[in-house]
Structure formats: C-alpha cells, structure tokens
Write an enzyme that holds these catalytic residues in place. Structure first.
Site, PDB file in Angstrom:
ATOM      1  N   LEU A 104       0.687  -1.231  -0.073  1.00 46.71           N
ATOM      2  CA  LEU A 104       0.037   0.000  -0.018  1.00 46.71           C
ATOM      3  C   LEU A 104       0.800   1.099   0.047  1.00 46.71           C
ATOM      4  O   LEU A 104       1.864   1.092   0.489  1.00 46.71           O
ATOM      5  CB  LEU A 104      -0.846   0.105   1.165  1.00 46.71           C
ATOM      6  CG  LEU A 104      -1.828  -1.037   1.542  1.00 46.71           C
ATOM      7  CD1 LEU A 104      -2.910  -0.920   2.423  1.00 46.71           C
ATOM      8  CD2 LEU A 104      -2.413  -1.496   0.009  1.00 46.71           C
ATOM      9  N   GLY A 149       1.319  -5.359   1.120  1.00 46.19           N
ATOM     10  CA  GLY A 149       0.121  -5.190   0.153  1.00 46.19           C
ATOM     11  C   GLY A 149       0.581  -5.953  -0.913  1.00 46.19           C
ATOM     12  O   GLY A 149      -0.192  -6.545  -1.810  1.00 46.19           O
ATOM     13  N   ASN A 173       4.657  -7.440   6.520  1.00 50.20           N
ATOM     14  CA  ASN A 173       5.715  -6.715   7.556  1.00 50.20           C
ATOM     15  C   ASN A 173       4.803  -5.603   8.281  1.00 50.20           C
ATOM     16  O   ASN A 173       5.600  -4.841   8.918  1.00 50.20           O
ATOM     17  CB  ASN A 173       7.044  -6.248   6.859  1.00 50.20           C
ATOM     18  CG  ASN A 173       6.502  -5.179   5.730  1.00 50.20           C
ATOM     19  OD1 ASN A 173       5.545  -5.310   5.034  1.00 50.20           O
ATOM     20  ND2 ASN A 173       7.509  -4.228   5.397  1.00 50.20           N
ATOM     21  N   GLU A 174       3.552  -5.530   8.386  1.00 55.67           N
ATOM     22  CA  GLU A 174       2.858  -4.465   8.713  1.00 55.67           C
ATOM     23  C   GLU A 174       3.265  -3.903  10.431  1.00 55.67           C
ATOM     24  O   GLU A 174       3.435  -2.906  10.675  1.00 55.67           O
ATOM     25  CB  GLU A 174       1.363  -4.743   8.729  1.00 55.67           C
ATOM     26  CG  GLU A 174       0.674  -4.520   7.639  1.00 55.67           C
ATOM     27  CD  GLU A 174       0.965  -5.495   6.461  1.00 55.67           C
ATOM     28  OE1 GLU A 174       1.581  -6.830   6.992  1.00 55.67           O
ATOM     29  OE2 GLU A 174       0.260  -5.838   5.567  1.00 55.67           O
TER      30      GLU A 174
HETATM   31  N1  CO8 Z   1       4.541   3.598  -0.088  1.00 54.91           N
HETATM   32  C1  CO8 Z   1       4.831   4.777  -0.774  1.00 54.91           C
HETATM   33  N2  CO8 Z   1       6.351   5.063  -1.120  1.00 54.91           N
HETATM   34  C2  CO8 Z   1       6.987   4.102  -0.948  1.00 54.91           C
HETATM   35  C3  CO8 Z   1       6.681   2.832  -0.517  1.00 54.91           C
HETATM   36  C4  CO8 Z   1       5.348   2.513  -0.057  1.00 54.91           C
HETATM   37  N3  CO8 Z   1       4.859   1.330   0.221  1.00 54.91           N
HETATM   38  N4  CO8 Z   1       7.838   2.339  -0.544  1.00 54.91           N
HETATM   39  C5  CO8 Z   1       8.696   2.726  -1.152  1.00 54.91           C
HETATM   40  N5  CO8 Z   1       8.344   4.024  -1.332  1.00 54.91           N
HETATM   41  C6  CO8 Z   1       9.312   5.232  -1.721  1.00 54.91           C
HETATM   42  C7  CO8 Z   1      10.393   5.387  -0.804  1.00 54.91           C
HETATM   43  O1  CO8 Z   1      10.336   6.265   0.175  1.00 54.91           O
HETATM   44  C8  CO8 Z   1      11.447   6.204  -1.852  1.00 54.91           C
HETATM   45  O2  CO8 Z   1      10.910   7.557  -2.117  1.00 54.91           O
HETATM   46  P1  CO8 Z   1      11.948   8.593  -2.339  1.00 54.91           P
HETATM   47  O3  CO8 Z   1      12.405   8.259  -3.869  1.00 54.91           O
HETATM   48  O4  CO8 Z   1      11.165   9.780  -2.540  1.00 54.91           O
HETATM   49  O5  CO8 Z   1      12.951   8.618  -1.474  1.00 54.91           O
HETATM   50  C9  CO8 Z   1      10.968   5.501  -3.160  1.00 54.91           C
HETATM   51  O6  CO8 Z   1       9.740   4.855  -3.241  1.00 54.91           O
HETATM   52  C10 CO8 Z   1      11.844   4.084  -3.591  1.00 54.91           C
HETATM   53  O7  CO8 Z   1      12.220   3.452  -2.404  1.00 54.91           O
HETATM   54  P2  CO8 Z   1      13.430   2.670  -2.213  1.00 54.91           P
HETATM   55  O8  CO8 Z   1      14.554   3.587  -2.430  1.00 54.91           O
HETATM   56  O9  CO8 Z   1      13.339   2.195  -0.726  1.00 54.91           O
HETATM   57  O10 CO8 Z   1      13.563   1.404  -3.345  1.00 54.91           O
HETATM   58  P3  CO8 Z   1      14.274   0.220  -3.446  1.00 54.91           P
HETATM   59  O11 CO8 Z   1      14.100  -0.488  -4.836  1.00 54.91           O
HETATM   60  O12 CO8 Z   1      15.673   0.149  -2.600  1.00 54.91           O
HETATM   61  O13 CO8 Z   1      13.490  -0.824  -2.307  1.00 54.91           O
HETATM   62  C11 CO8 Z   1      11.338  -1.797  -1.477  1.00 54.91           C
HETATM   63  C12 CO8 Z   1      11.978  -1.443  -2.841  1.00 54.91           C
HETATM   64  C13 CO8 Z   1      12.033  -3.039  -1.057  1.00 54.91           C
HETATM   65  C14 CO8 Z   1      10.114  -2.029  -1.767  1.00 54.91           C
HETATM   66  C15 CO8 Z   1      11.242  -0.623  -0.528  1.00 54.91           C
HETATM   67  O14 CO8 Z   1      11.180   0.430  -0.910  1.00 54.91           O
HETATM   68  C16 CO8 Z   1      10.806  -0.970   0.757  1.00 54.91           C
HETATM   69  O15 CO8 Z   1      11.025  -1.828   1.497  1.00 54.91           O
HETATM   70  N6  CO8 Z   1       9.578  -0.123   1.013  1.00 54.91           N
HETATM   71  C17 CO8 Z   1       8.574  -0.348   2.062  1.00 54.91           C
HETATM   72  C18 CO8 Z   1       7.611  -1.389   1.835  1.00 54.91           C
HETATM   73  C19 CO8 Z   1       6.709  -1.594   3.060  1.00 54.91           C
HETATM   74  O16 CO8 Z   1       6.972  -1.476   4.089  1.00 54.91           O
HETATM   75  N7  CO8 Z   1       5.386  -1.350   2.569  1.00 54.91           N
HETATM   76  C20 CO8 Z   1       4.357  -1.399   3.607  1.00 54.91           C
HETATM   77  C21 CO8 Z   1       3.120  -0.536   3.130  1.00 54.91           C
HETATM   78  S1  CO8 Z   1       1.745  -1.233   4.236  1.00 54.91           S
HETATM   79  C22 CO8 Z   1       0.649  -2.207   3.583  1.00 54.91           C
HETATM   80  O17 CO8 Z   1       0.998  -2.611   2.310  1.00 54.91           O
HETATM   81  C23 CO8 Z   1      -0.164  -2.990   4.321  1.00 54.91           C
HETATM   82  C24 CO8 Z   1      -1.132  -2.027   5.407  1.00 54.91           C
HETATM   83  C25 CO8 Z   1      -2.252  -2.787   5.873  1.00 54.91           C
HETATM   84  C26 CO8 Z   1      -2.924  -1.416   6.782  1.00 54.91           C
HETATM   85  C27 CO8 Z   1      -3.490  -2.026   8.007  1.00 54.91           C
HETATM   86  C28 CO8 Z   1      -3.952  -1.050   8.859  1.00 54.91           C
HETATM   87  C29 CO8 Z   1      -5.045  -0.993   9.974  1.00 54.91           C
END
Ligand code: CO8
Length: 298
Positions: A104, A149, A173-174
């Site tokens: 997400l 997500g 990993n939430e």
């Molecule tokens: N949302 C928004 N922006 C993101 C996300 C995301 N999920 N993931 C990465 N970005 C952004 C980064 O901040 C970065 O932004 P900027 O260029 O402005 O600095 C850009 O995307 C590129 O990211 P990286 O440099 O980290 O890219 P890499 O290729 O090195 O790594 C990864 C890619 C492995 C995907 C890494 O970005 C990562 O680990 N991202 C986080 C993923 C994550 O933890 N997602 C969880 C989202 S929550 C979810 O999906 C379920 C929620 C359920 C809600 C329940 C509530 C009740």
C-alpha cells in the site's frame, strides 16, 4: 459505460475512473487506462486471445505502490478481464526493476482526511475481493520484492513463482510499521502457510528471502530471474488443461468462507481502518517509518 457505472458503485471511486482505451497488436489486445489528468497508465494488460491468457504488468514507478489511483486502474482492468469469458488465465507481474510491489502507498495513509482514508480502504478491499474471488486462473510472477500489500496481492493468486534472488523479500511486515494486518490479510496468509507460521510472521512482521519463502510455502516455485514470466506461462498451460467449471467451483469452495467474512463486514472494516490509521500514535509510527525509508536510501 455500464462497467464504469458498476465500478463507481462497487468501488466508491466516483470521479476517479480513467478513460478506457484499447488497441490491437498482432492478435493481442492491449488495454490501457488513462486517468482524466492524463498521467501514464499504471497498469498494462496484454491479452492473447489465442491462448486466453492475459499478462498484467504493474508499471507505476518507482515501486508500484498501491495508491488509490493505482487500485482504481487495477480494479477496472480486473473487472474487464473477468467479464470477458474468453479470458481464462491472468499472470500478474511488474515492469519495475527489483520490485513486484511495495504494498500500500504509505502516503495514502499518512496525513489524509478520514473520508479519503475510507475511500482508499474501500479500494484496497475491492482489489482483494476481485483477485481472491476471481474465476480466472491467477499466477503471480514475482520478479522483485513484495512486502505487505504486494505480498497480499501475490497471496490472492492460485500459484506464485518468485525470482531466485536473495536480495528480494516477501511477507506481511505491517507490525514493523506499527500497524496491524487486518483479519482478511491474516486469513489469506493462514490459508496459504498455516496458522503457526502466520502467527509468527505477523507478530514479528517478517520479510522472507525468496528461498525462505519457498521453504514455508509462501511461494510455490523459485526460478532464475529471467525465467519468471516464461515459467508462469508454462505453468498456466498446465492449469488451463483442467476444465474451468470444476476448477472454479473448487476454488470457490476453498475461498468462499474467507471472502464472506469480509463481504459481510466491509463497512465495519472500513470504520476500523479509518479510526486506527488516523490516530496520532499511528500517524507518528508511519512518519518514523517513512523517515527510515528515506535514511536507508541516503
Ligand atoms: N509507499 C509509498 N512510498 C514508498 C513505498 C510505499 N509502500 N515504498 C517505497 N516508497 C518510496 C520510498 O520512500 C522512495 O521514495 P523517494 O524516492 O522519494 O525517497 C521510493 O519509493 C523508492 O524506494 P526505495 O529507495 O526504498 O526503493 P528500493 O528499490 O531500494 O526498495 C522496497 C524497494 C524493498 C519495496 C522498499 O522501498 C521498501 O521496503 N518499501 C517499504 C515497503 C513497505 O513496508 N510497505 C508497507 C506498506 S503497508 C501495506 O501494504 C499494508 C498496510 C495494511 C494497513 C493496515 C492498517 C490497519
């Protein structure tokens, strides 16, 4: 028009629907969505009518995060394919290097109004419902990392093939973000890897390497990165050999109780999400996580 009207009422995505455009290309039908503000399509679908298989590529840089716009396009494409009886199979993959989907879009959950959060969550539910209950054979060709997500999206598929690359991770990993995977995320994982493994994975917010994911059954097969899509296509052929009606009834029998749990509780689930995500403490956790993501980069 009927499709858009149906989606408006189903997804609650009024005013967000993009213009549908299609083009023919050597017997394949390429369906693309364009938003009213004419940004690039985030989803590209190639449907091969000779095989009945569509390949859906997520192409939303940098990391295919699931924003409301992204989910809207995804739902429209899924609805269109589902309604086309000649489409029997769907392969979902990513056009982005190294990432299947980052899950997400955290920016959709940070600093947004309760109304907007509610609209977003309804779209997340809609994506899950459409994918998990799909009549099509669905295969995830996971050619990069797939946290949260992104993992959920893969888990909705009938079969998962992941690139054999120790740098790629997958999991729910939430808790690492200070948030809680909702019951239907949890149920989807339990249905795939079992209760005990899910309990540990969710409490610790575990992200698994591709080989660890294979070991616990989170993915079904690992192949070299450049063979993910071809293997998905070969696997699809095997699944296509099973008569559709028998496979579909079996799939529905396995998944219906899980699907019914959400469909009978959608509104309450939206309210839960909105009240949880707009709490100051949760907003603070999300801010810290976003800062960590930025720091990790520098
Ligand atoms: N949302 C928004 N922006 C993101 C996300 C995301 N999920 N993931 C990465 N970005 C952004 C980064 O901040 C970065 O932004 P900027 O260029 O402005 O600095 C850009 O995307 C590129 O990211 P990286 O440099 O980290 O890219 P890499 O290729 O090195 O790594 C990864 C890619 C492995 C995907 C890494 O970005 C990562 O680990 N991202 C986080 C993923 C994550 O933890 N997602 C969880 C989202 S929550 C979810 O999906 C379920 C929620 C359920 C809600 C329940 C509530 C009740």
């Amino acid at each position: 028009m009927a499709l858009r009207a149906a989606l408006r009422s189903k997804c609650g995505l009024t005013g967000r629907l993009s213009q549908l455009s299609s083009c023919s290309n050597h017997g394949r039908v390429c369906v693309a969505q364009r938003r009213n503000n004419s940004t690039s399509p985030k989803i590209k679908v190639d449907f091969d009518q000779s095989t009945g298989v569509a390949v859906m590529r997520m192409q939303s840089p940098p990391v295919n995060s699931l924003s409301l716009d992204f989910l809207t396009e995804l739902c429209i494409n899924l609805e269109k394919l589902e309604m086309d009886k000649s489409c029997r199979g769907l392969i979902i993959t990513s056009s982005q290097p190294k990432v299947f989907s980052a899950g997400l879009d955290i920016m959709e959950m940070y600093g947004k109004s309760p109304e907007r959060c509610g609209e977003f969550w309804k779209a997340v539910q809609e994506m899950w419902l459409k994918l998990y209950s799909s009549n099509m054979i669905t295969i995830a060709a996971i050619n990069g990392s797939s946290p949260a997500g992104g993992c959920l999206m893969s888990l909705t598929c009938d079969y998962r093939i992941m690139a054999d690359n120790p740098r790629y991770s997958i999991g729910l990993n939430e808790t690492q973000l200070g948030i809680v995977a909702p019951f239907w995320f949890k149920d989807t994982m339990v249905n795939t890897v079992g209760h005990r493994t899910t309990e540990m994975a969710l409490e610790l917010g575990l992200l698994y390497s591709s080989s660890e994911a294979l070991k616990i059954g989170l993915v079904d097969q690992l192949v070299p990165e450049d063979q993910v899509l071809t293997t998905a296509t070969q696997t699809m052929t095997k699944w296509l050999a099973i008569p559709d009606h028998a496979r579909q009834i079996t799939k529905s029998m396995m998944r219906k109780p899980t699907i019914d749990k959400l469909t009978s509780n959608r509104e309450a689930d939206i309210q839960n999400f909105v009240s949880f995500i707009t709490k100051d403490s949760i907003q603070k956790s999300l801010r810290m996580y976003l800062e960590m993501l930025k720091k990790r980069k520098s």
